[in-house]
Design an enzyme around this catalytic site. Structure first.
Site, PDB file in Angstrom:
ATOM      1  N   ARG A  41       0.864  -1.182   0.000  1.00  0.00           N
ATOM      2  CA  ARG A  41       0.000   0.000   0.000  1.00  0.00           C
ATOM      3  C   ARG A  41       0.892   1.220   0.000  1.00  0.00           C
ATOM      4  NH1 ARG A  41      -1.937   3.276   4.143  1.00  0.00           N
ATOM      5  NH2 ARG A  41      -3.980   4.243   3.775  1.00  0.00           N
ATOM      6  N   SER A 112     -12.822  -2.683   0.966  1.00  0.00           N
ATOM      7  CA  SER A 112     -13.045  -2.002   2.255  1.00  0.00           C
ATOM      8  C   SER A 112     -14.523  -1.699   2.378  1.00  0.00           C
ATOM      9  CB  SER A 112     -12.294  -0.659   2.294  1.00  0.00           C
ATOM     10  OG  SER A 112     -10.928  -0.847   2.090  1.00  0.00           O
ATOM     11  N   LYS A 141      -3.717   6.075   9.010  1.00  0.00           N
ATOM     12  CA  LYS A 141      -4.485   6.553   7.855  1.00  0.00           C
ATOM     13  C   LYS A 141      -5.283   7.747   8.366  1.00  0.00           C
ATOM     14  CE  LYS A 141      -8.410   5.071   4.877  1.00  0.00           C
ATOM     15  NZ  LYS A 141      -8.145   5.276   3.463  1.00  0.00           N
TER      16      LYS A 141
HETATM   17  C1  LIG Z   1      -5.379   1.366   5.857  1.00  0.00           C
HETATM   18  C2  LIG Z   1      -6.335   1.575   6.969  1.00  0.00           C
HETATM   19  N1  LIG Z   1      -7.691   1.466   6.783  1.00  0.00           N
HETATM   20  C3  LIG Z   1      -8.422   1.687   7.879  1.00  0.00           C
HETATM   21  S1  LIG Z   1      -7.393   2.056   9.188  1.00  0.00           S
HETATM   22  C4  LIG Z   1      -5.962   1.903   8.261  1.00  0.00           C
HETATM   23  C5  LIG Z   1      -4.605   2.111   8.830  1.00  0.00           C
HETATM   24  C6  LIG Z   1      -4.146   0.908   9.605  1.00  0.00           C
HETATM   25  O1  LIG Z   1      -2.879   1.211  10.156  1.00  0.00           O
HETATM   26  P1  LIG Z   1      -2.509   0.758  11.633  1.00  0.00           P
HETATM   27  O2  LIG Z   1      -2.537  -0.749  11.645  1.00  0.00           O
HETATM   28  O3  LIG Z   1      -1.119   1.317  11.835  1.00  0.00           O
HETATM   29  O4  LIG Z   1      -3.534   1.375  12.532  1.00  0.00           O
HETATM   30  C1  LIG Z   2      -8.155   0.654   3.586  1.00  0.00           C
HETATM   31  C2  LIG Z   2      -8.012  -0.684   3.756  1.00  0.00           C
HETATM   32  C3  LIG Z   2      -8.957  -1.433   4.519  1.00  0.00           C
HETATM   33  N1  LIG Z   2      -8.798  -2.776   4.682  1.00  0.00           N
HETATM   34  C4  LIG Z   2      -7.747  -3.394   4.110  1.00  0.00           C
HETATM   35  C5  LIG Z   2      -7.632  -4.882   4.339  1.00  0.00           C
HETATM   36  F1  LIG Z   2      -7.218  -5.092   5.602  1.00  0.00           F
HETATM   37  F2  LIG Z   2      -6.755  -5.417   3.488  1.00  0.00           F
HETATM   38  F3  LIG Z   2      -8.830  -5.463   4.200  1.00  0.00           F
HETATM   39  N2  LIG Z   2      -6.829  -2.770   3.364  1.00  0.00           N
HETATM   40  C6  LIG Z   2      -6.900  -1.428   3.144  1.00  0.00           C
HETATM   41  N3  LIG Z   2      -6.026  -0.831   2.430  1.00  0.00           N
END
Ligand SMILES: Cc1ncsc1CCOP(=O)(O)O
Ligand SMILES: C=C1C=NC(C(F)(F)F)=NC1=N
Ligand SMILES: [Mg+2]
Length: 214
Positions: A41, A112, A141
């Site tokens: 990502r 998602s 994020k």
């Molecule tokens: C990509 C994404 N989608 C929802 S939260 C998130 C970030 C997850 O990062 P972390 O595991 O460091 O909280």
């Molecule tokens: C925004 C996101 C939400 N969920 C996931 C996953 F965990 F792979 F399902 N990946 C992402 N990049």
């Protein structure tokens, strides 16, 4: 690549901006610690683009292939098709899963979702798994919706939706068990693994937390 729900158990996600060391070192250590799936990502400040991003993806894909774990590309369907990734992960603002499926001939499609309607549409579109969150507060994020907790996971299972589910957002070794207890097949993390002092050990402990709660 056909996906088994067990492969979602410890789903590591990272891009170069998330890693303290080289992303190759970080991914290999995470693989050594037992992660079951990886998503590239590449987003945010200093994210790679164009040929640098493609070359990075190919190097990480090779590490996953060697370890026989699925290599998933986030958002960038064109890149996924170009390099023959094992699948793609898309958000609500990306192309619909139904049209993505046609492009990645048999690859894994993850979506998602934040509501039951989005979950049901993903299922109807043929998604192989859904990711939902943020389960807990996260700083990784910045444009997530509000902290959702495990409510949607529980509701999906209460309505007998059996699609593989992975929780994401602020998940750590200490708070992973409730995500599985709610009915998720696995947890997805960025910082718990990518920012750990000992990446391999973090993966080992996260996997134990997930397996201990099954
Ligand atoms: C990509 C994404 N989608 C929802 S939260 C998130 C970030 C997850 O990062 P972390 O595991 O460091 O909280
Ligand atoms: C925004 C996101 C939400 N969920 C996931 C996953 F965990 F792979 F399902 N990946 C992402 N990049
Ligand atoms: Mg997206």
């Amino acid at each position: 690549m056909l996906m088994k729900r067990e492969q979602l158990a410890v789903y590591f996600i990272a891009g170069t901006p998330n890693c303290k060391r080289s992303i190759e070192e970080t991914l290999q250590a995470a693989i050594d610690g037992g992660i079951t799936m990886f998503q590239f990502r590449e987003k945010g400040k200093d994210a790679l683009a164009g040929s640098a991003k493609k070359e990075q993806a190919v190097r990480l894909q090779a590490l996953c292939r060697e370890a026989n774990i699925p290599f998933i590309v986030n958002d960038d369907i064109e890149l996924a098709v170009e390099i023959g990734a094992d699948g793609v992960h898309i958000g609500q603002e990306d192309e619909a899963a139904s049209s993505v499926r046609g492009k990645i001939n048999g690859g894994i499609v993850g979506v998602s979702v934040h509501t039951m309607d989005e979950a049901k549409k993903a299922i109807a579109d043929g998604a192989d798994y859904v990711g939902t969150g943020p389960i807990y507060q996260t700083g990784t994020k910045t444009d997530t919706g509000p902290v959702a907790g495990t409510a949607l996971i529980k509701t999906m299972r209460a309505q007998n939706l059996t699609i593989p589910i992975v929780g994401i957002g602020g998940i750590t070794i200490d708070n992973a068990a409730p995500v599985i207890a709610a009915g998720a097949d696995g947890v997805s993390v960025i910082s718990t693994i990518s920012l750990a002092d000992d990446v391999k050990q973090a993966a080992v402990e996260l996997k134990a937390a997930v397996e201990g709660s099954n």
